[in-house]
Design a protein around this motif. Structure first.
Motif, mmCIF file in Angstrom:
data_model
loop_
_atom_site.group_PDB
_atom_site.id
_atom_site.type_symbol
_atom_site.label_atom_id
_atom_site.label_comp_id
_atom_site.label_asym_id
_atom_site.label_seq_id
_atom_site.Cartn_x
_atom_site.Cartn_y
_atom_site.Cartn_z
ATOM 1 N N SER A 74 0.826 -1.212 0.000
ATOM 2 C CA SER A 74 0.000 0.000 0.000
ATOM 3 C C SER A 74 0.859 1.262 0.000
ATOM 4 C CB SER A 74 -0.933 -0.004 1.216
ATOM 5 O OG SER A 74 -0.189 -0.003 2.415
ATOM 6 N N LYS A 75 0.232 2.358 -0.407
ATOM 7 C CA LYS A 75 0.908 3.648 -0.505
ATOM 8 C C LYS A 75 0.135 4.724 0.266
ATOM 9 C CE LYS A 75 2.672 2.734 -5.186
ATOM 10 N NZ LYS A 75 2.669 3.221 -6.597
ATOM 11 N N ILE A 120 -0.862 8.520 -0.589
ATOM 12 C CA ILE A 120 -0.926 9.401 -1.752
ATOM 13 C C ILE A 120 -1.682 10.676 -1.376
ATOM 14 C CG2 ILE A 120 -1.724 9.648 -4.132
ATOM 15 C CD1 ILE A 120 -1.676 6.519 -4.270
ATOM 16 N N GLU A 155 -3.547 13.537 -2.974
ATOM 17 C CA GLU A 155 -4.143 13.727 -4.284
ATOM 18 C C GLU A 155 -4.217 15.200 -4.703
ATOM 19 O OE1 GLU A 155 -7.881 11.502 -4.320
ATOM 20 O OE2 GLU A 155 -6.744 9.842 -5.203
ATOM 21 N N ASP A 162 -4.736 1.695 -0.265
ATOM 22 C CA ASP A 162 -3.923 2.897 -0.116
ATOM 23 C C ASP A 162 -4.576 3.892 0.846
ATOM 24 O OD1 ASP A 162 -2.072 1.939 -1.960
ATOM 25 O OD2 ASP A 162 -3.070 2.929 -3.656
ATOM 26 N N LEU A 177 -5.206 7.841 1.412
ATOM 27 C CA LEU A 177 -5.245 9.053 0.602
ATOM 28 C C LEU A 177 -5.511 10.272 1.476
ATOM 29 C CD1 LEU A 177 -7.633 7.796 -2.252
ATOM 30 C CD2 LEU A 177 -5.135 7.586 -2.159
ATOM 31 N N THR A 185 -7.229 13.696 0.645
ATOM 32 C CA THR A 185 -7.994 14.149 -0.502
ATOM 33 C C THR A 185 -9.268 14.828 -0.041
ATOM 34 O OG1 THR A 185 -8.916 13.399 -2.620
ATOM 35 C CG2 THR A 185 -9.237 11.944 -0.726
ATOM 36 N N TYR A 199 6.460 16.024 -4.168
ATOM 37 C CA TYR A 199 6.755 14.695 -3.624
ATOM 38 C C TYR A 199 5.529 14.263 -2.840
ATOM 39 C CZ TYR A 199 9.140 11.077 -0.813
ATOM 40 O OH TYR A 199 9.495 9.900 -0.201
ATOM 41 N N TRP A 200 4.592 13.611 -3.517
ATOM 42 C CA TRP A 200 3.264 13.425 -2.965
ATOM 43 C C TRP A 200 2.842 11.960 -2.810
ATOM 44 C CZ3 TRP A 200 0.921 10.826 -6.872
ATOM 45 C CH2 TRP A 200 1.390 11.040 -8.176
ATOM 46 N N GLU A 201 3.779 11.040 -2.962
ATOM 47 C CA GLU A 201 3.427 9.617 -2.857
ATOM 48 C C GLU A 201 4.579 8.831 -2.233
ATOM 49 O OE1 GLU A 201 3.026 6.010 -6.068
ATOM 50 O OE2 GLU A 201 1.710 7.745 -6.391
#
Length: 238
Positions: A2-3, A5, A7, A132, A134, A136, A233-235
């Motif tokens: 998993s990450k 992120i 958005e 993941d 997020l 957002t 640098y968003w992930e």
């Protein structure tokens, strides 16, 4: 794997925001493990509470810079009525003289860092995430049950939230964590986060992240990896 992120929907609202993530892996967050160090952990909270006084210099509480900048940020997106940033909630307790008591070792550590640096800090159990994570805008009605609540209080359309495949993880950006992903004594792998909407505090954010990583390793063992994230640098991989 998993990450995490961040958005575009978030960056469109907060293009200058900076976020520090500490991935703490293989930790021991049990009270039994921390018991021999409990006096030191209590001392961190006490010292953080003393340090926090430097952020409370204005006669009117809401005029203090670290409060005002987040109140302005919360005006930029849909929020539940009356909610405030987590750092405001902590500083309000300092301002009223009620203090910040212990919860569990890792929460105590990040609260002490939050107070010391005047930045909102939070944490979640990585192993509870579904897919993941997020940062957002909410579609609306993402499932959420806040700490201490008995009923669901789901996200509003357009609200800034942390969410995964199951629902909201933290509502109103950094207002309140949910029960499903909260840090407990069973937590072994933790996602710790510090947020800033004030570009002038870049060095403070980095110092806070490094302090959080160092203190977590010192008291809870394991490893701690720091990531400094922005619109370029968003992930990251969790």
């Amino acid at each position: 794997m998993s990450k995490f992120i961040i958005e575009n929907q978030f960056w469109e609202v907060f293009p200058e925001a900076e976020i520090a993530v500490v991935l703490a892996k293989g930790i021991n967050n049990t009270k039994a493990h921390a018991e021999p160090m409990r006096a030191e952990l209590d001392g961190l909270l006490e010292k953080g509470s003393e340090e926090a006084q430097k952020f409370l210099t204005a006669e009117v509480f809401s005029d203090n810079k670290v409060i005002a900048v987040w109140r302005k940020a919360y005006q930029q997106f849909k929020t539940k009525k009356g909610v405030r940033c987590s750092i405001e909630a902590l500083l309000k307790r300092i301002d009223k003289g009620t203090g910040v008591g212990p919860i569990n070792p890792l929460v105590d550590i990040y609260n002490s860092v939050s107070l010391t640096y005047g930045l909102p800090c939070g944490g979640e159990d990585i192993d509870t995430f579904v897919g993941d994570l997020l940062l957002t805008k909410a579609v609306g009605d993402e499932h959420f049950m806040a700490l201490g609540d008995a009923d669901f209080d789901n996200a509003l359309p357009g609200e800034i939230i942390y969410k995964d495949g199951e629902g909201a993880v933290c509502r109103c950006w950094n207002w309140r964590d949910g029960q499903r992903t909260m840090l407990t004594e069973e937590t072994v792998n933790a996602f710790l986060i510090i947020e800033s909407v004030d570009p002038s505090r870049k060095e403070d954010l980095e110092a806070a992240a490094n302090a959080l990583a160092a203190l977590t390793q010192k008291y809870l063992g394991g490893s701690a990896e720091v990531h400094l994230m922005d619109s370029a640098y968003w992930e990251i991989v969790l």
